[in-house]
Scaffold this motif. Structure first.
Motif, PDB file in Angstrom:
ATOM      1  N   GLY A   1       0.984  -1.176  -0.154  1.00  0.00           N
ATOM      2  CA  GLY A   1       0.093  -0.087  -0.032  1.00  0.00           C
ATOM      3  C   GLY A   1       0.809   1.086  -0.066  1.00  0.00           C
ATOM      4  O   GLY A   1       0.578   2.082  -0.718  1.00  0.00           O
ATOM      5  N   TYR A   2       1.830   1.310   0.684  1.00  0.00           N
ATOM      6  CA  TYR A   2       2.523   2.544   0.841  1.00  0.00           C
ATOM      7  C   TYR A   2       3.379   2.571  -0.428  1.00  0.00           C
ATOM      8  O   TYR A   2       3.400   3.780  -0.787  1.00  0.00           O
ATOM      9  CB  TYR A   2       3.739   2.180   1.847  1.00  0.00           C
ATOM     10  CG  TYR A   2       4.605   3.678   2.245  1.00  0.00           C
ATOM     11  CD1 TYR A   2       4.310   4.207   3.482  1.00  0.00           C
ATOM     12  CD2 TYR A   2       5.722   3.828   1.751  1.00  0.00           C
ATOM     13  CE1 TYR A   2       4.859   5.488   3.551  1.00  0.00           C
ATOM     14  CE2 TYR A   2       6.491   4.917   2.014  1.00  0.00           C
ATOM     15  CZ  TYR A   2       5.969   5.944   3.083  1.00  0.00           C
ATOM     16  OH  TYR A   2       6.695   6.795   3.341  1.00  0.00           O
TER      17      TYR A   2
ATOM     18  N   ASP B   1       0.034   5.307  -7.869  1.00  0.00           N
ATOM     19  CA  ASP B   1      -0.560   4.010  -8.191  1.00  0.00           C
ATOM     20  C   ASP B   1      -1.879   3.658  -7.678  1.00  0.00           C
ATOM     21  O   ASP B   1      -1.719   2.921  -6.427  1.00  0.00           O
ATOM     22  CB  ASP B   1       0.450   2.815  -8.154  1.00  0.00           C
ATOM     23  CG  ASP B   1      -0.174   1.459  -9.153  1.00  0.00           C
ATOM     24  OD1 ASP B   1      -1.264   1.472  -9.469  1.00  0.00           O
ATOM     25  OD2 ASP B   1       0.686   0.916  -9.521  1.00  0.00           O
ATOM     26  N   ASP B   2      -2.953   4.202  -7.980  1.00  0.00           N
ATOM     27  CA  ASP B   2      -4.295   3.406  -7.449  1.00  0.00           C
ATOM     28  C   ASP B   2      -4.455   3.878  -6.120  1.00  0.00           C
ATOM     29  O   ASP B   2      -4.282   2.947  -5.252  1.00  0.00           O
ATOM     30  CB  ASP B   2      -4.359   1.954  -7.867  1.00  0.00           C
ATOM     31  CG  ASP B   2      -6.030   1.675  -7.365  1.00  0.00           C
ATOM     32  OD1 ASP B   2      -6.753   2.327  -7.122  1.00  0.00           O
ATOM     33  OD2 ASP B   2      -6.552   0.791  -7.769  1.00  0.00           O
ATOM     34  N   PRO B   3      -4.699   5.057  -5.552  1.00  0.00           N
ATOM     35  CA  PRO B   3      -4.639   5.390  -4.072  1.00  0.00           C
ATOM     36  C   PRO B   3      -5.596   4.655  -3.529  1.00  0.00           C
ATOM     37  O   PRO B   3      -5.526   4.617  -2.107  1.00  0.00           O
ATOM     38  CB  PRO B   3      -4.602   6.988  -4.019  1.00  0.00           C
ATOM     39  CG  PRO B   3      -5.010   7.313  -5.551  1.00  0.00           C
ATOM     40  CD  PRO B   3      -4.574   6.221  -6.452  1.00  0.00           C
ATOM     41  N   ALA B   4      -6.691   4.607  -3.942  1.00  0.00           N
ATOM     42  CA  ALA B   4      -7.998   4.073  -3.273  1.00  0.00           C
ATOM     43  C   ALA B   4      -7.546   2.635  -3.010  1.00  0.00           C
ATOM     44  O   ALA B   4      -7.998   2.297  -1.733  1.00  0.00           O
ATOM     45  CB  ALA B   4      -9.227   3.850  -4.170  1.00  0.00           C
TER      46      ALA B   4
ATOM     47  N   GLY C   1      -1.305   7.157   7.898  1.00  0.00           N
ATOM     48  CA  GLY C   1      -1.449   8.610   8.184  1.00  0.00           C
ATOM     49  C   GLY C   1      -0.909   9.479   7.038  1.00  0.00           C
ATOM     50  O   GLY C   1      -1.385  10.481   6.333  1.00  0.00           O
ATOM     51  N   TRP C   2      -0.048   8.784   6.328  1.00  0.00           N
ATOM     52  CA  TRP C   2       0.946   9.479   5.429  1.00  0.00           C
ATOM     53  C   TRP C   2       0.159   9.356   4.039  1.00  0.00           C
ATOM     54  O   TRP C   2       0.115  10.289   3.351  1.00  0.00           O
ATOM     55  CB  TRP C   2       2.324   8.746   5.089  1.00  0.00           C
ATOM     56  CG  TRP C   2       3.228   9.383   4.014  1.00  0.00           C
ATOM     57  CD1 TRP C   2       3.743   8.551   3.083  1.00  0.00           C
ATOM     58  CD2 TRP C   2       3.633  10.570   3.971  1.00  0.00           C
ATOM     59  NE1 TRP C   2       4.650   9.495   2.129  1.00  0.00           N
ATOM     60  CE2 TRP C   2       4.728  10.800   3.030  1.00  0.00           C
ATOM     61  CE3 TRP C   2       3.363  11.683   4.774  1.00  0.00           C
ATOM     62  CZ2 TRP C   2       5.235  11.721   2.617  1.00  0.00           C
ATOM     63  CZ3 TRP C   2       4.366  12.835   4.356  1.00  0.00           C
ATOM     64  CH2 TRP C   2       5.076  13.153   3.365  1.00  0.00           C
ATOM     65  N   VAL C   3      -0.705   8.340   3.809  1.00  0.00           N
ATOM     66  CA  VAL C   3      -1.211   8.048   2.628  1.00  0.00           C
ATOM     67  C   VAL C   3      -2.617   9.317   2.625  1.00  0.00           C
ATOM     68  O   VAL C   3      -2.984   9.958   1.802  1.00  0.00           O
ATOM     69  CB  VAL C   3      -2.011   6.716   2.370  1.00  0.00           C
ATOM     70  CG1 VAL C   3      -2.851   6.381   3.217  1.00  0.00           C
ATOM     71  CG2 VAL C   3      -2.427   6.801   0.866  1.00  0.00           C
ATOM     72  N   GLU C   4      -3.257   9.272   3.952  1.00  0.00           N
ATOM     73  CA  GLU C   4      -4.201  10.220   3.973  1.00  0.00           C
ATOM     74  C   GLU C   4      -3.679  11.681   3.910  1.00  0.00           C
ATOM     75  O   GLU C   4      -4.551  12.518   3.206  1.00  0.00           O
ATOM     76  CB  GLU C   4      -4.853  10.142   5.509  1.00  0.00           C
ATOM     77  CG  GLU C   4      -5.747   8.756   5.746  1.00  0.00           C
ATOM     78  CD  GLU C   4      -6.970   8.700   4.887  1.00  0.00           C
ATOM     79  OE1 GLU C   4      -7.165   9.562   4.100  1.00  0.00           O
ATOM     80  OE2 GLU C   4      -7.373   7.563   5.028  1.00  0.00           O
TER      81      GLU C   4
ATOM     82  N   THR D   1      -7.607   6.116  -9.964  1.00  0.00           N
ATOM     83  CA  THR D   1      -6.656   5.645 -10.526  1.00  0.00           C
ATOM     84  C   THR D   1      -5.218   6.685 -10.722  1.00  0.00           C
ATOM     85  O   THR D   1      -4.225   6.490 -11.040  1.00  0.00           O
ATOM     86  CB  THR D   1      -6.508   4.899 -12.119  1.00  0.00           C
ATOM     87  OG1 THR D   1      -6.851   6.000 -12.791  1.00  0.00           O
ATOM     88  CG2 THR D   1      -7.428   3.734 -11.954  1.00  0.00           C
ATOM     89  N   ALA D   2      -5.722   7.775 -10.122  1.00  0.00           N
ATOM     90  CA  ALA D   2      -4.513   8.832  -9.969  1.00  0.00           C
ATOM     91  C   ALA D   2      -4.704   9.583  -8.460  1.00  0.00           C
ATOM     92  O   ALA D   2      -5.807   9.672  -7.758  1.00  0.00           O
ATOM     93  CB  ALA D   2      -4.709   9.543 -11.022  1.00  0.00           C
ATOM     94  N   PHE D   3      -3.800  10.501  -8.164  1.00  0.00           N
ATOM     95  CA  PHE D   3      -3.883  11.107  -6.912  1.00  0.00           C
ATOM     96  C   PHE D   3      -4.721  12.265  -7.105  1.00  0.00           C
ATOM     97  O   PHE D   3      -5.211  12.736  -8.262  1.00  0.00           O
ATOM     98  CB  PHE D   3      -2.592  11.709  -6.787  1.00  0.00           C
ATOM     99  CG  PHE D   3      -1.496  10.993  -6.070  1.00  0.00           C
ATOM    100  CD1 PHE D   3      -1.518  10.633  -4.495  1.00  0.00           C
ATOM    101  CD2 PHE D   3      -0.310  10.613  -6.687  1.00  0.00           C
ATOM    102  CE1 PHE D   3      -0.857   9.859  -3.957  1.00  0.00           C
ATOM    103  CE2 PHE D   3       0.500   9.620  -5.900  1.00  0.00           C
ATOM    104  CZ  PHE D   3       0.222   9.462  -4.566  1.00  0.00           C
ATOM    105  N   SER D   4      -5.334  12.646  -5.986  1.00  0.00           N
ATOM    106  CA  SER D   4      -6.285  13.617  -6.003  1.00  0.00           C
ATOM    107  C   SER D   4      -5.666  14.928  -6.282  1.00  0.00           C
ATOM    108  O   SER D   4      -4.424  15.091  -6.201  1.00  0.00           O
ATOM    109  CB  SER D   4      -7.061  13.637  -4.734  1.00  0.00           C
ATOM    110  OG  SER D   4      -6.189  14.169  -3.633  1.00  0.00           O
ATOM    111  N   PRO D   5      -6.255  16.084  -6.805  1.00  0.00           N
ATOM    112  CA  PRO D   5      -5.571  17.243  -6.994  1.00  0.00           C
ATOM    113  C   PRO D   5      -5.020  18.051  -5.731  1.00  0.00           C
ATOM    114  O   PRO D   5      -4.223  18.789  -5.871  1.00  0.00           O
ATOM    115  CB  PRO D   5      -6.656  18.297  -7.300  1.00  0.00           C
ATOM    116  CG  PRO D   5      -7.885  17.135  -7.868  1.00  0.00           C
ATOM    117  CD  PRO D   5      -7.787  16.028  -7.026  1.00  0.00           C
TER     118      PRO D   5
END
Length: 659
Positions: free
Chosen positions: A478-479, A486-489, A513-516, A620-624
């Motif tokens: 995940g990290y 790559d597919d953050p969800a 916490g870092w991914v959030e 499939t991509a990071f949010s803005p």
């Protein structure tokens, strides 16, 4: 196997009556002694200060808490000399002397009240001196309890055999051979006694019976295969060794030596066989400990050393020390004792125990591999590499050694060498199963650090199919997905699953916490990062992440404090580069005239998302929250150095990954 409750209560009952925590009122009662310092002549008339009782008790307590049993034994002995009327001091001196393997244990045993452990120690001392009548008297005198119920038949039988009374020795084991749990083990010892007593036909009958009843320990396997070999059944003996190795992969490097040793007797004296009786107890306790004590979770520190020597684990250690007093060449006892030290992070003691194994021992190659892993745990990476390379020269097709080499190379940041070692191991593995996911895990880390995310992800995904509930693996996958855009969800889902499996793991909490935070969900990520930093305050990656969270929250002084903390905790080079860049940028912004076109580090370009909810499924991509350029910067490591700064393992798979 005996029930958990039986072992925990009954085995402790053998030791607990000897001990007691020192009540405060009794310590205070000794104050007139503790408050005085005296002097005595030292070498050449030099005055030497004799430490006070209070000082000795303090030093002994600290030594015990740190696992230094030899120092605990010495200082409790001095305390007992200063306060001879206070029994707990001499009792603890005695028990710590056993844990330290000190010869003083026999002398101190004579000062103890009647009980199982003192009688065993005095009986063993007599046996070592071949005073078999004295040994038998002590073993008979020991009171009944669960420990004695198991070892007394064996100790009595071998003491009688030492006296030349073979028939009486065999009679002492008659009832025990009917035991539904350990009957095969007692029968095996009866066969050894009959053989040593010159009763060959009776011995063969007992060996055949033991073969049908035999358990799974290595000692039993070696004794029976030696007998089979002498019966002209060398192929059956080799098959039995192969079956044992199939159930214990760590023995694979020792296969040639074990086969070569088939013609050598395993037991040549009563003392050696008595040592195996204590080894049996330790093995049973070790199995019970394994059943009741889960291993540390990934990222979780080892538990603090247990101060209380009445625990089952400490009782196991005592049994191993009693075994080694009788037979210092009992290699299986040394392996088990070393593992106990390693479990307590006392790795130098673990190495010291193994160092006394003869290079001619059939298990010597396994011992050397263990020493290599312990050197890695101590940070002696060059020594560990030297050991494993030497073993690989003799056994180039041993997959376990290639896995060890991969771990060592990974720990040194030698990514290409690590990748090569893991690839060798996988090529030798055949069908992947069981813990082979760990080999894929190590290989994937090496791929990632070399900038090959495609192969890294493929390996991690395959490993996850093999071990879908491994929190360490879910965390790393995940990290890494987040770092590579790559597919953050899906990445967040993996990390949430990891945290659900290991809710107390600080590294996994940091990852979530870092991914959030990277997704712009600052309100959700910041509390997780703060909690992770509380759990692991000296982790540089976690402190760096927390600083980023503070910065994007507008709490810039706290951000700088967190980065300064991170910088002092010896970060790895990739972490250090990010920390340095963050501190330099913060300094530029705090200047009286901030530069107009200062380069913002990629991680600091995060902006809080307008909605704190996680990204929509299927994204499939990071949010803005992170600009495309920032995301690309964070996910593009230098392939010649290392991958993204992170809190993932770099070869430090704590429990011997591939064994």
């Amino acid at each position: 196997m005996l029930s958990s409750r039986f072992w925990r209560v009954a085995l402790l009952g053998a030791v607990v009556p000897l001990l007691g925590i020192i009540p405060n009122r009794e310590t205070h009662a000794a104050a007139p002694v503790t408050s005085r310092l005296t002097t005595r002549p030292g070498p050449a008339g030099t005055p030497t200060v004799t430490q006070s009782l209070a000082t000795n008790v303090l030093v002994a307590t600290i030594a015990a808490s740190e696992g230094d049993n030899a120092e605990a034994a010495r200082t409790f002995t001095r305390a007992a000399q200063l306060a001879p009327s206070y029994r707990p001091f001499v009792e603890r001196a005695f028990l710590y002397s056993i844990l330290a393997g000190s010869p003083d244990a026999a002398r101190l045993a004579r000062q103890q009240p009647p009980g199982v452990v003192p009688e065993l120690v005095m009986g063993n001392a007599a046996a070592i001196a071949s005073d078999w009548a004295g040994a038998l008297a002590h073993y008979d005198k020991a009171p009944d309890d669960p420990i004695m119920n198991i070892v007394r038949p064996l100790l009595r039988a071998w003491a009688l055999q030492g006296m030349g009374r073979t028939d009486d020795a065999l009679a002492a084991l008659n009832r025990a051979q009917a035991d539904h749990l350990l009957g095969g083990y007692y029968t095996l010892h009866a066969a050894l006694i009959a053989e040593m007593g010159g009763q060959a036909m009776r011995a063969d009958t007992l060996y055949r019976r033991a073969l049908d009843m035999s358990g799974g320990d290595l000692f039993t396997t070696r004794v029976l295969t030696h007998w089979l070999y002498r019966q002209g059944k060398a192929a059956q003996a080799r098959d039995m060794i192969a079956a044992k190795i199939a159930s214990m992969a760590a023995l694979e490097p020792a296969r040639p030596a074990l086969v070569a040793a088939l013609g050598r007797p395993v037991v040549t004296s009563p003392q050696q066989a008595m040592a195996q009786a204590y080894g049996l107890l330790a093995l049973l306790m070790d199995q019970q400990n394994a059943a009741e004590t889960p291993p540390p979770k990934p990222g979780e520190d080892h538990p603090a050393h247990d101060h209380d020597i009445t625990t089952l684990r400490s009782t196991e250690q005592m049994m191993l020390r009693l075994s080694l007093m009788l037979d210092p060449a009992n290699t299986e006892a040394r392996i088990l004792l070393s593992a106990l030290f390693h479990a307590e992070d006392e790795n130098q003691q673990a190495i010291d125990v193994l160092a006394e194994v003869s290079p001619n021992d059939p298990m010597a190659v396994v011992i050397r591999a263990e020493e290599g892993e312990l050197d890695m745990a101590l940070g002696h990476r060059a020594e560990a590499e030297r050991i494993i390379r030497g073993l690989l020269r003799d056994a180039p097709t041993d997959r376990t050694l290639w896995c060890d080499m991969g771990d060592i190379m990974l720990g040194q940041g030698k990514w290409r060498e690590a990748l090569s070692a893991y690839t060798h191991a996988l090529a030798l593995s055949g069908t992947l199963e069981g813990d082979d996911w760990r080999v894929l895990f190590g290989q994937s880390i090496a791929y990632d650090r070399l900038g090959d995310w495609k192969h890294a992800k493929a390996g991690l995904t395959q490993a996850l199919r093999m071990a879908p509930n491994e929190a360490e693996l879910l965390n790393d996958l995940g990290y890494s997905m987040v770092e590579h855009g790559d597919d953050p969800a899906t990445a967040e889902n993996y990390l949430r699953r990891a945290l659900a499996l290991s809710p107390d793991d600080g590294q996994i909490r940091d990852s979530v916490g870092w991914v959030e935070l990277r997704l712009g969900h600052v309100g959700e990520g910041l509390p997780l990062l703060e909690r992770a930093a509380e759990q692991m305050p000296q982790d540089p990656a976690i402190n760096y992440h927390l600083g980023v969270a503070y910065w994007v929250s507008g709490r810039r002084l706290e951000a700088v404090d967190a980065w300064q903390d991170a910088a002092q905790f010896h970060p790895d080079p990739p972490d250090q580069r990010k920390i340095t860049a963050a501190l330099a940028y913060a300094a530029s912004q705090a200047a009286a005239h901030p530069p107009a076109h200062a380069i913002v580090p990629a991680d600091l370009r995060i902006t809080p998302a307008s909605t704190p909810a996680p990204a929509a499924p299927g994204s499939t991509a990071f949010s803005p929250a992170v600009s495309p350029s920032a995301a690309g910067t964070a996910a593009s490591p230098n392939p010649q150095t290392t991958g993204p700064a992170d809190n993932r393992p770099a070869g430090d798979k704590k429990d011997g990954a591939h064994k």
